[in-house]
Structures are given as C-alpha cells and as structure tokens.
Motif scaffolding. Structure first.
Motif, PDB file in Angstrom:
ATOM      1  N   ASP A 275       0.809  -1.232   0.000  1.00  0.00           N
ATOM      2  CA  ASP A 275       0.000   0.000   0.000  1.00  0.00           C
ATOM      3  C   ASP A 275       0.836   1.274   0.000  1.00  0.00           C
ATOM      4  O   ASP A 275       0.325   2.379   0.196  1.00  0.00           O
ATOM      5  CB  ASP A 275      -0.947   0.007   1.214  1.00  0.00           C
ATOM      6  CG  ASP A 275      -0.193  -0.003   2.543  1.00  0.00           C
ATOM      7  OD1 ASP A 275       1.057   0.047   2.534  1.00  0.00           O
ATOM      8  OD2 ASP A 275      -0.854  -0.050   3.599  1.00  0.00           O
ATOM      9  N   GLY A 276       2.158   1.154  -0.210  1.00  0.00           N
ATOM     10  CA  GLY A 276       3.004   2.354  -0.299  1.00  0.00           C
ATOM     11  C   GLY A 276       3.639   2.733   1.030  1.00  0.00           C
ATOM     12  O   GLY A 276       4.517   3.592   1.087  1.00  0.00           O
ATOM     13  N   ARG A 277       3.149   2.112   2.125  1.00  0.00           N
ATOM     14  CA  ARG A 277       3.768   2.411   3.424  1.00  0.00           C
ATOM     15  C   ARG A 277       5.018   1.535   3.615  1.00  0.00           C
ATOM     16  O   ARG A 277       5.370   0.745   2.744  1.00  0.00           O
ATOM     17  CB  ARG A 277       2.757   2.168   4.546  1.00  0.00           C
ATOM     18  CG  ARG A 277       1.566   3.127   4.465  1.00  0.00           C
ATOM     19  CD  ARG A 277       0.646   2.984   5.656  1.00  0.00           C
ATOM     20  NE  ARG A 277       0.046   1.661   5.728  1.00  0.00           N
ATOM     21  CZ  ARG A 277      -0.571   1.172   6.809  1.00  0.00           C
ATOM     22  NH1 ARG A 277      -0.665   1.902   7.894  1.00  0.00           N
ATOM     23  NH2 ARG A 277      -1.094  -0.043   6.795  1.00  0.00           N
ATOM     24  N   TYR A 278       5.677   1.682   4.761  1.00  0.00           N
ATOM     25  CA  TYR A 278       6.895   0.903   5.040  1.00  0.00           C
ATOM     26  C   TYR A 278       6.787   0.206   6.391  1.00  0.00           C
ATOM     27  O   TYR A 278       6.266   0.781   7.351  1.00  0.00           O
ATOM     28  CB  TYR A 278       8.123   1.818   5.048  1.00  0.00           C
ATOM     29  CG  TYR A 278       8.588   2.173   3.655  1.00  0.00           C
ATOM     30  CD1 TYR A 278       9.588   1.438   3.026  1.00  0.00           C
ATOM     31  CD2 TYR A 278       7.984   3.210   2.964  1.00  0.00           C
ATOM     32  CE1 TYR A 278       9.990   1.739   1.737  1.00  0.00           C
ATOM     33  CE2 TYR A 278       8.380   3.525   1.666  1.00  0.00           C
ATOM     34  CZ  TYR A 278       9.384   2.776   1.055  1.00  0.00           C
ATOM     35  OH  TYR A 278       9.771   3.070  -0.223  1.00  0.00           O
ATOM     36  N   LYS A 279       7.298  -1.020   6.419  1.00  0.00           N
ATOM     37  CA  LYS A 279       7.400  -1.749   7.691  1.00  0.00           C
ATOM     38  C   LYS A 279       8.817  -1.542   8.204  1.00  0.00           C
ATOM     39  O   LYS A 279       9.785  -1.746   7.459  1.00  0.00           O
ATOM     40  CB  LYS A 279       7.139  -3.229   7.421  1.00  0.00           C
ATOM     41  CG  LYS A 279       6.904  -4.057   8.657  1.00  0.00           C
ATOM     42  CD  LYS A 279       6.877  -5.531   8.314  1.00  0.00           C
ATOM     43  CE  LYS A 279       5.476  -6.031   8.017  1.00  0.00           C
ATOM     44  NZ  LYS A 279       5.479  -7.479   7.673  1.00  0.00           N
ATOM     45  N   LEU A 280       8.951  -1.090   9.453  1.00  0.00           N
ATOM     46  CA  LEU A 280      10.282  -0.892  10.042  1.00  0.00           C
ATOM     47  C   LEU A 280      10.655  -2.131  10.850  1.00  0.00           C
ATOM     48  O   LEU A 280       9.793  -2.763  11.462  1.00  0.00           O
ATOM     49  CB  LEU A 280      10.284   0.322  10.969  1.00  0.00           C
ATOM     50  CG  LEU A 280       9.792   1.657  10.384  1.00  0.00           C
ATOM     51  CD1 LEU A 280       9.906   2.758  11.450  1.00  0.00           C
ATOM     52  CD2 LEU A 280      10.584   2.035   9.133  1.00  0.00           C
ATOM     53  N   ALA A 281      11.947  -2.474  10.861  1.00  0.00           N
ATOM     54  CA  ALA A 281      12.400  -3.617  11.664  1.00  0.00           C
ATOM     55  C   ALA A 281      12.501  -3.168  13.116  1.00  0.00           C
ATOM     56  O   ALA A 281      13.436  -2.447  13.504  1.00  0.00           O
ATOM     57  CB  ALA A 281      13.745  -4.124  11.165  1.00  0.00           C
ATOM     58  N   ALA A 282      11.521  -3.609  13.933  1.00  0.00           N
ATOM     59  CA  ALA A 282      11.509  -3.215  15.344  1.00  0.00           C
ATOM     60  C   ALA A 282      12.780  -3.694  16.047  1.00  0.00           C
ATOM     61  O   ALA A 282      13.304  -3.010  16.933  1.00  0.00           O
ATOM     62  CB  ALA A 282      10.264  -3.783  16.025  1.00  0.00           C
ATOM     63  N   GLY A 283      13.280  -4.872  15.646  1.00  0.00           N
ATOM     64  CA  GLY A 283      14.501  -5.409  16.259  1.00  0.00           C
ATOM     65  C   GLY A 283      15.665  -4.442  16.072  1.00  0.00           C
ATOM     66  O   GLY A 283      16.475  -4.238  16.988  1.00  0.00           O
ATOM     67  N   TRP A 284      15.735  -3.833  14.905  1.00  0.00           N
ATOM     68  CA  TRP A 284      16.808  -2.863  14.628  1.00  0.00           C
ATOM     69  C   TRP A 284      16.646  -1.631  15.526  1.00  0.00           C
ATOM     70  O   TRP A 284      17.610  -1.139  16.120  1.00  0.00           O
ATOM     71  CB  TRP A 284      16.790  -2.473  13.139  1.00  0.00           C
ATOM     72  CG  TRP A 284      17.929  -1.599  12.736  1.00  0.00           C
ATOM     73  CD1 TRP A 284      19.160  -1.988  12.311  1.00  0.00           C
ATOM     74  CD2 TRP A 284      17.939  -0.146  12.733  1.00  0.00           C
ATOM     75  NE1 TRP A 284      19.942  -0.891  12.047  1.00  0.00           N
ATOM     76  CE2 TRP A 284      19.231   0.244  12.294  1.00  0.00           C
ATOM     77  CE3 TRP A 284      17.006   0.840  13.058  1.00  0.00           C
ATOM     78  CZ2 TRP A 284      19.593   1.588  12.165  1.00  0.00           C
ATOM     79  CZ3 TRP A 284      17.368   2.178  12.941  1.00  0.00           C
ATOM     80  CH2 TRP A 284      18.649   2.537  12.500  1.00  0.00           C
ATOM     81  N   LEU A 285      15.417  -1.122  15.639  1.00  0.00           N
ATOM     82  CA  LEU A 285      15.162   0.078  16.462  1.00  0.00           C
ATOM     83  C   LEU A 285      15.567  -0.190  17.921  1.00  0.00           C
ATOM     84  O   LEU A 285      16.226   0.639  18.563  1.00  0.00           O
ATOM     85  CB  LEU A 285      13.675   0.463  16.416  1.00  0.00           C
ATOM     86  CG  LEU A 285      13.056   0.798  15.046  1.00  0.00           C
ATOM     87  CD1 LEU A 285      11.544   0.995  15.175  1.00  0.00           C
ATOM     88  CD2 LEU A 285      13.693   2.063  14.452  1.00  0.00           C
TER      89      LEU A 285
END
Ligand code: EPU
Length: 352
Positions: A275-285
């Motif tokens: 849908d054009g959005r992005y999933k961020l890697a929570a593990g990285w954050l």
C-alpha cells in the motif's frame, strides 16, 4: 496421525486447578483455578455451559504467544483436538485439514515429509495449528494467510460451529478477526490449508537468499532445513530460555515518516508494503537503543535478536511488561515510533 472420524469417545469436562508454568513458553509461573482439556468436538456444548460459571475463558494452545498472570480465575481451555488429513487433491492445490491442537512444527514436518509443500518457510514456529490463524503467523516471506483455505470455529456464546473463509478471518500482518473478538468468544477447532500445485520456492527473504547463494533450485525440504537452521541460530529455544518469539510487531509507517527517519538514520531497516507504506524492523530500532542483551529485573532482551524478550529465571508478567514499557519509551523518544506488543497479555478482568 489420527483421522478426525476415528477420534476416541470424549471424556467428561471436569475443571481442576492446574499449574500453567510449563504450558506457556515464557515460563512465567502461573496457576489456573479451573482448567479443562478439550479433546473432542462433542465436548463443545458442555464447554459453553461451563464457561458461564467463570469470569472469562482463556483458550490456551501452545502458550507461545501469551503473557500470563500468576493467578487466573477464568476457565482455561487447553485445546487438544488432533488429526491431520488430506481432504481433497485439486489440480491447483492439496487441501489439508489439521486439528487445532496439533503442534504447528510437527504439522509442517508432516506436510514436508508427505510432499505437501508450501509451509516449509513457517517451520519451527512454536505453538499450535489453532493459534496460527489468530495472529496470522508469518516468517521468511510466507504468512499463514497465503496458504489458508478455511477454518471451523466454535462460537462459545452462540453455541454453534461456524465455517470461516479467508475474507471472514480478515487476515493482516500479525492480525485477524480473532485478535479483535472478545477473549474466549471463539475456539478454533480445525484449520484447512491450500498447498499450491505446482509448488514454487519462496526465497525473497534476505536470510534465505544469503543461505542459498547460487543454488538454483532448492527443494521444499532444503528450505525447511534452512529455516530451521536460521531460526535456531537467532532465536532462543523456549525449552531452554523462556520467550514468546517477537515481543513487538514491526511498526508500519507512512513513506514520509520513513523518509524522514532514513535521512537522520541511514542504517534504518525498512521494507516497502503493497500500500506504499513501510514496515520498520523493530529489532533494529530496539538494538540501536542499546537494549540487546540487557536485563531489567528478571526480564531480559535476547542477545542475538533484540525483538525477543526472555525470562531470565523467575520473571513475572510485571517484569516482562516493565521491560517492554521501558523499550517502548526509548524507541518512541528516539524515533517517534510506537511499538505494539505482539503477544496476548492476559488479564482476567478484560475477559468477556
Ligand atoms: N535486526 C537488528 N538487530 C536485532 C534484530 C534485528 O539490527 O537485534 C535487524 C536485522 O539485521 C534485519 C532486520 O532487523 O535487518 C529484521 O530482523 P529479522 O530478519 O530477524 O526479522 P524480524 O523483522 O525481526 C520477523 C518476524 C519473525 C520472523 C522473522 C523472519 C515479526 C514481529 N517478527 O522478525 O517472527 O521469524 O521476521 O521472517 O514480524 C514472531 O513473530 O514471533 C517471529 C519470530
């Protein structure tokens, strides 16, 4: 392997108090005042009668996605409905049905052994078949929803068995209609899978691409073995170290939020969504906030995957949730992103 039609006659449902410490993968010390084991669909109407006598109903599968309090007054139902069978061979798919109480990884192994390919990317996920649709389990590029054909579920309040399609289950990332229902409203009884013919390997996930390198055509068994190896290297075995897999969902943000973060933090790991959005890697954050391998009270952050919280010994639900809150605070302060816990945090008073 049992055929549903040959299930043994059912035993009466007699509630008794039960220690649940070994029945939740976080290994939290927990006790239920009343627990029953559901081993036959004929017991479902009795279960509805029984449920009315308690403040709520907690459906326990493999206990791999649950944070349990020390004392539970709700009626705890252990789902032990078993059986795996091929119900139809179509030109485009094998249709396989499995009882909700089947162990998920054993079921995947059976499918791979029998040449019913398509679930190999989901190997070694703890829990049961019946729990899998609730959070739409997913790993290494495949989600349960991609292989789902339908399910049978008992509606506790309405006393009826309902057949549900994929659309009715409203699957999304780690989400389904069951996550939004009142606790104990539904008991999933069996799940049907459509395993595609012809089979094609799913190798999009970076870890799998790295694993296979130049190998042109891995088989389903190769992928099954690769996924088991990768998971064993990164994720703690709940039999050794109490954990509930990923403790937070990977947050999904707008393209503009992601672009702004990426300018400030060029190492940010993100995946474009349809849908054009992005999933961020929570593990990285979480890792970037310095939490990997850290401990707070009796709860800790796994030293090889910061998204996994672990029980360091005698942790309670409060220890786990205090650590989770501290992580949420740090990630929000640094990245302005809210991390949503993934497991069900059980509270009796929140029950229906
Ligand atoms: N990363 C770090 N530090 C960490 C952890 C991760 O920098 O401590 C980075 C990794 O290097 C990688 C990225 O974050 O670039 C993603 O990490 P990983 O590939 O391990 O996957 P994930 O997004 O953390 C998700 C699922 C897992 C699933 C894997 C593989 C969720 C909440 N988690 O984890 O599912 O096994 O992808 O597909 O979607 C679970 O739900 O319980 C679970 C284990």
């Amino acid at each position: 392997m049992t055929d549903f039609s040959q299930s043994p006659p059912h035993a009466p449902l007699t509630p008794s108090d039960r220690d649940l410490t070994t029945l939740n993968t976080l290994g939290l010390s927990a006790r239920a005042q009343a627990c029953v084991t559901l081993s036959h669909v004929d017991q479902l109407p009795t279960l509805t009668d029984l449920a009315l006598q308690y403040p709520g109903l907690l459906v326990l599968g493999g206990g791999s996605n649950m944070v349990l309090p020390a004392w539970i007054q709700s009626l705890v139902v252990r789902v032990a409905l078993t059986g795996v069978r091929l119900i139809e061979e179509r030109s485009d798919a094998w249709i396989i049905e499995a009882g909700a109480g089947e162990n998920w990884h054993d079921f995947v192994t059976t499918c791979v052994d029998r040449g019913w390919s398509g679930l190999e990317n989901l190997a070694l996920i703890p829990g049961t078949v019946g729990a899998a649709p609730v959070q739409n389990i997913g790993a290494y590029g495949v989600e349960l929803a991609d292989r789902f054909s339908g399910l049978s579920a008992w509606h506790v309040g309405q006393r009826r068995l309902v057949q549900m399609t994929s659309a009715e289950c409203r699957f999304a990332y780690r989400d389904s209609v069951f996550k939004h229902a009142a606790p104990g409203e539904w008991i999933i009884v069996s799940v049907r899978f459509a395993l595609p013919k012809p089979w094609r390997p799913v190798l999009d996930y970076p870890d799998l691409r790295r694993y296979f390198g130049d190998l042109a055509a891995p088989t389903a068994r190769d992928i099954y073995q690769a996924v088991c190896e990768i998971r064993r290297a990164k994720l703690p075995d709940p039999a050794v170290v109490g954990n509930a897999g990923s403790f937070f969902k990977n947050p999904i943000v707008s393209a503009s939020v992601r672009d702004t973060l990426l300018q400030q933090y060029p190492g940010l790991v993100s995946y474009p969504q349809p849908d054009g959005r992005y999933k961020l890697a929570a593990g990285w954050l979480i890792d970037q906030c310095g939490w990997k391998g850290k401990q707070l009270g009796a709860a800790g952050v796994h030293d090889r995957q910061a998204l996994v919280l672990v029980n360091k010994g005698a942790a309670t639900a409060d220890d786990i949730m205090t650590l989770a809150a501290a992580i949420q605070r740090d990630v929000a302060a640094r990245y302005q992103v809210h991390l949503e816990p993934e497991p069900v945090v059980w509270r009796d008073h929140s029950a229906a």
